[in-house]
Design a protein around this motif. Structure first.
Motif, short mmCIF file in Angstrom:
data_model
loop_
_atom_site.label_atom_id
_atom_site.label_comp_id
_atom_site.label_asym_id
_atom_site.label_seq_id
_atom_site.Cartn_x
_atom_site.Cartn_y
_atom_site.Cartn_z
N ASN A 194 21.91 -13.12 20.85
CA ASN A 194 22.07 -13.40 22.28
C ASN A 194 20.71 -13.62 22.93
O ASN A 194 19.66 -13.43 22.31
N LEU A 195 20.73 -14.00 24.18
CA LEU A 195 19.51 -14.32 24.93
C LEU A 195 18.54 -13.15 24.97
O LEU A 195 17.34 -13.32 24.75
N CYS A 196 19.04 -11.94 25.22
CA CYS A 196 18.16 -10.77 25.31
C CYS A 196 17.45 -10.50 23.98
O CYS A 196 16.27 -10.17 23.97
N THR A 197 18.16 -10.67 22.88
CA THR A 197 17.57 -10.44 21.56
C THR A 197 16.47 -11.45 21.27
O THR A 197 15.39 -11.09 20.78
N LYS A 224 14.70 -13.14 23.50
CA LYS A 224 13.58 -12.86 24.41
C LYS A 224 12.74 -11.70 23.88
O LYS A 224 11.51 -11.76 23.86
N ARG A 225 13.40 -10.64 23.44
CA ARG A 225 12.68 -9.47 22.92
C ARG A 225 11.91 -9.85 21.66
O ARG A 225 10.76 -9.46 21.48
N LYS A 256 9.04 -12.98 28.74
CA LYS A 256 9.59 -12.36 29.94
C LYS A 256 10.59 -13.29 30.62
O LYS A 256 11.60 -12.88 31.15
N SER A 277 13.40 -16.31 30.72
CA SER A 277 14.52 -16.72 29.87
C SER A 277 14.43 -18.18 29.45
O SER A 277 15.12 -18.61 28.52
N GLU A 329 16.18 -19.63 26.15
CA GLU A 329 17.37 -20.47 26.36
C GLU A 329 17.24 -21.79 25.60
O GLU A 329 18.23 -22.31 25.09
#
Length: 143
Positions: free
Chosen positions: A112-115, A117-118, A123, A125, A129
């Motif tokens: 997913n997007l959070c994974t 980004k991490r 910082k 998106s 994306e």
């Protein structure tokens, strides 16, 4: 990177990247048996009289030497690989290819997007994306 930054837990490698361009330490795991086996084979090739813990050492004449290599050699590897494969514009393949490839593979694995980004240390998106949008697996699911 040093050998001390990699912990072999049997069926998992825990890799700690102590410092990066963003000054943020990162940790990731390797769980694919093929890659764990490659790491172990690499360790077995290291000379017994090696007196340093640097991860990268020079490989020449079908053997590893004790001479370590650093960030500049590592950053030039994509160019060297592209030249070996006789790809056009091999000079355009930079060290950043490793980062892009890892983000692309992560996006293709349904992260997913959070994974993402991490993983990339972003910082914003926007960049993450882009990897999701370009993901071949995501495009297959949309069709």
């Amino acid at each position: 990177m040093s050998l001390n930054n990699i912990e072999d837990l049997g069926n998992t490698l825990v890799v700690n990247i102590p410092d990066s361009k963003t000054r943020v330490s990162r940790t990731f795991t390797v769980i694919t048996e093929t890659y764990i086996d490659l790491y172990r084979k690499y360790l077995a090739l290291r000379p017994a009289h090696d007196n340093h813990q640097r991860l990268g050492i020079k490989y020449t004449s079908n053997k590893c030497t004790i001479q370590p290599f650093g960030i500049n050699i590592f950053g030039n590897m994509p160019t060297d690989i592209a030249r070996f494969l006789k790809l056009s514009n091999s000079e355009l393949y930079t060290g950043h290819c490793f980062r892009r490839t890892s983000a692309s593979l992560l996006a293709d694995s349904d992260a997913n997007l959070c994974t993402i980004k991490r993983h990339g240390g972003w910082k914003s998106s926007n960049v993450a994306e882009g990897y999701l949008e370009d993901s071949l697996e995501n495009k297959k699911r949309i069709v």
